[in-house]
Design a protein around this motif. Structure first.
Motif, PDB file in Angstrom:
ATOM      1  N   UNK A  91       6.326  19.601 -75.354  1.00  0.00           N
ATOM      2  CA  UNK A  91       6.926  19.228 -75.607  1.00  0.00           C
ATOM      3  C   UNK A  91       7.344  18.083 -74.965  1.00  0.00           C
ATOM      4  N   UNK A  92       7.601  18.371 -73.458  1.00  0.00           N
ATOM      5  CA  UNK A  92       8.678  16.824 -72.441  1.00  0.00           C
ATOM      6  C   UNK A  92       7.266  16.594 -72.415  1.00  0.00           C
ATOM      7  N   UNK A  93       6.094  16.556 -71.843  1.00  0.00           N
ATOM      8  CA  UNK A  93       5.168  15.793 -71.351  1.00  0.00           C
ATOM      9  C   UNK A  93       4.391  14.911 -72.373  1.00  0.00           C
ATOM     10  N   UNK A  94       4.089  13.635 -71.564  1.00  0.00           N
ATOM     11  CA  UNK A  94       2.857  13.473 -72.904  1.00  0.00           C
ATOM     12  C   UNK A  94       1.441  13.178 -72.503  1.00  0.00           C
ATOM     13  N   UNK A 130      -1.800   8.017 -75.514  1.00  0.00           N
ATOM     14  CA  UNK A 130      -2.274   8.997 -74.824  1.00  0.00           C
ATOM     15  C   UNK A 130      -0.667   9.124 -74.093  1.00  0.00           C
ATOM     16  N   UNK A 131      -0.290   7.885 -74.222  1.00  0.00           N
ATOM     17  CA  UNK A 131       1.721   7.812 -73.728  1.00  0.00           C
ATOM     18  C   UNK A 131       2.579   8.505 -74.174  1.00  0.00           C
ATOM     19  N   UNK A 132       2.103   8.963 -75.899  1.00  0.00           N
ATOM     20  CA  UNK A 132       3.273   9.434 -76.673  1.00  0.00           C
ATOM     21  C   UNK A 132       2.931  11.164 -76.191  1.00  0.00           C
ATOM     22  N   UNK A 137       3.589  13.338 -82.781  1.00  0.00           N
ATOM     23  CA  UNK A 137       2.203  13.460 -83.660  1.00  0.00           C
ATOM     24  C   UNK A 137       2.125  13.914 -84.455  1.00  0.00           C
ATOM     25  N   UNK A 138       0.884  13.455 -85.586  1.00  0.00           N
ATOM     26  CA  UNK A 138       1.487  14.521 -86.745  1.00  0.00           C
ATOM     27  C   UNK A 138       0.020  15.529 -86.622  1.00  0.00           C
TER      28      UNK A 138
END
Length: 361
Positions: A91-94, A130-132, A137-138
Motif C-alpha cells: 500500500x505504501x508503494x506506487x 503509474x504514480x498512484x 485503484x478499483x
C-alpha cells in the motif's frame, strides 16, 4: 517473454500430519495451455497450485517444469510466477515500485527496473496510473497491477489463485476476457484455480476437476461438459441429472439400469447383475412428452418451476428419483405450461445418456 513450459505433476502427495490433502495425482499440462483447476472448497486445488509454485512443500512425488525437476527449488528459481487471491500489493508503494519489486530484490538497477515496470503497466493499459498507490485503484485495476508484477519476471508459467473472486459479477466477465486475451498474446502456460464452473468453461483449454484431493477428470471444456467422467463431475458441473441404479440386463446394445421404481437404458457393454451403475442425462436434453422407447424417460410430478428468461427450469420427482431437472426453452414451455403438482412425462434420446465411471478411493 520466456518460452512457455510444459508442467508435469508426477504422483504428487501432500500430507499435513495424518491428513492427506492431495492423493498421488498425475497431470500433464501442455506448454502454452490455459489450465483451470476446478473444484469445491477443500478439494486440494489451491494446495496443488502452491506445490507447483514452491510455496508448499511436496510430501511425495515431483513437479517437472519443461525438462527441469523443480520440486526442491525455491519459488524464485522455478520459472513460475504466482498471482495471489488477495493481490498482496504494497500500500505504501506506487504502481511502478510495486511492479518492479521483484527486480529490486534481484539487484536490478533502479532506472532499468522502473523502465521495465512501466512497460508492464503499458501492457496492462495502466501506465497513466503509474504514480498512484494501490488504495487509489478499483478492484479490476489492482488485479491488472498484480498481473504486471507477476509477469515482470518473464515466467514460463503464470499461476493464478482465484484471481477473479474479489470482483463484482460484471467485472468478472470483463476480466475473464482480458485474462484469455493476455494468455493468448503472451503464449505462456496459465494455471488458474477456481471454484466457478462458468469461469473454467469460459477460460480453459484444459479443465482439471478435483475432489477430495484427487483428479476426477482432466479434459477439454466441451468434453467435461458433455461427457463427464464420474458422478461427481456430472453433479458439480451442474448440467446433468445423475441416476444411480444397478445393472439388470443387456440386450446386445442397451444396458438396463434398475432404480427404485423403474428401469432406464444406456448404450453400454454388459455388466454383472446387481453391479452399481451411474448414468447421467443432460438437463437441456430432457423434454416434456412421452419417451420414444422404454427406459428413455419416466412419469413424474412437477415440484418446482423457475423462469429464467430464455429458458425455464423444471424440477420433478418420479420413478424413485428426486429433484430431476429439465431445462426447456421458453417457447416450448409456454406452448404447454405446467405448474407445481402437475403430472408430466419426461423423455430424452439414447444419445443423451452418459454412462459414468468411478475413481478408486
Amino acid at each position: 517473454m520466456s518460452k512457455a513450459a510444459e508442467i508435469e505433476i508426477v504422483s504428487v502427495v501432500k500430507k499435513y500430519g495424518a491428513t492427506t490433502a492431495v492423493h498421488g495425482i498425475n497431470l500433464k499440462i501442455p506448454a502454452g495451455t490455459y489450465c483451470c483447476l476446478l473444484g469445491p472448497s477443500g478439494c486440494g486445488k489451491t494446495t496443488t497450485l502452491r506445490m507447483v509454485a514452491g510455496h508448499e512443500s511436496i510430501t511425495e512425488g515431483d513437479v517437472i517444469l519443461g525438462n527441469k525437476n523443480v520440486s526442491d527449488l525455491p519459488p524464485a528459481r522455478r520459472g513460475t510466477a504466482m498471482m495471489f487471491q488477495s493481490y498482496a500489493l504494497f500500500p505504501h508503494l506506487d504502481l511502478i515500485d510495486n511492479v518492479a519489486f521483484s527486480l529490486k530484490m534481484k539487484g536490478v538497477a533502479r532506472e532499468e527496473r522502473r523502465a521495465k515496470a512501466l512497460d508492464m503497466l503499458k501492457l496492462m493499459q495502466m501506465e497513466r496510473y503509474a504514480t498512484r498507490k494501490p488504495t487509489q485503484l478499483s478492484g479490476g485495476q489492482q488485479q491488472r497491477v498484480a498481473l504486471a508484477r507477476a509477469l515482470i519476471t518473464d515466467p514460463e508459467a503464470l499461476l493464478l489463485d482465484e484471481p477473479l473472486s474479489a470482483l463484482d459479477p460484471f467485472l468478472k466477465v470483463h476480466m475473464r476476457a482480458e485474462l484469455k486475451k493476455l494468455q493468448t498474446s503472451l503464449g505462456i502456460t496459465f494455471v488458474h484455480v477456481t471454484h466457478s464452473q462458468e469461469e473454467a468453461l469460459a477460460l480453459a483449454d484444459l479443465i482439471v476437476v478435483m475432489n477430495d484431493g484427487r483428479i476426477e477428470q482432466a479434459a477439454a471444456p466441451r468434453t467435461v461438459f458433455e461427457r463427464p467422467a464420474t458422478a461427481f463431475v456430472a453433479r458439480f458441473m451442474g448440467d446433468h441429472n445423475v441416476i444411480s441404479g444397478k445393472a439388470s440386463g443387456h440386450d446386445g446394445t442397451f444396458l438396463s439400469v434398475a432404480v427404485e421404481d423403474g428401469v432406464f437404458t444406456a448404450i453400454d457393454g454388459p455388466r454383472d447383475p446387481g453391479e452399481p451403475v451411474d448414468i447421467a442425462v443432460r438437463t437441456d436434453r430432457v423434454r416434456l412428452g412421452e419417451p420414444t422407447a422404454p427406459g428413455l424417460g419416466f412419469s413424474g410430478t412437477i415440484t418446482n418451476v423457475e423462469y429464467r428468461g430464455s429458458s425455464v427450469k423444471l424440477t420433478a420427482d418420479g420413478a424413485g428419483i428426486t429433484d430431476f431437472t429439465a431445462i426447456v426453452g421458453d417457447t416450448e414451455f409456454f406452448a404447454r405450461p405446467v405448474k407445481v403438482g402437475d403430472a408430466v412425462a419426461l423423455a430424452w434420446d439414447a444419445g443423451d445418456v452418459v454412462v459414468l465411471g468411478r475413481i478408486d478411493k
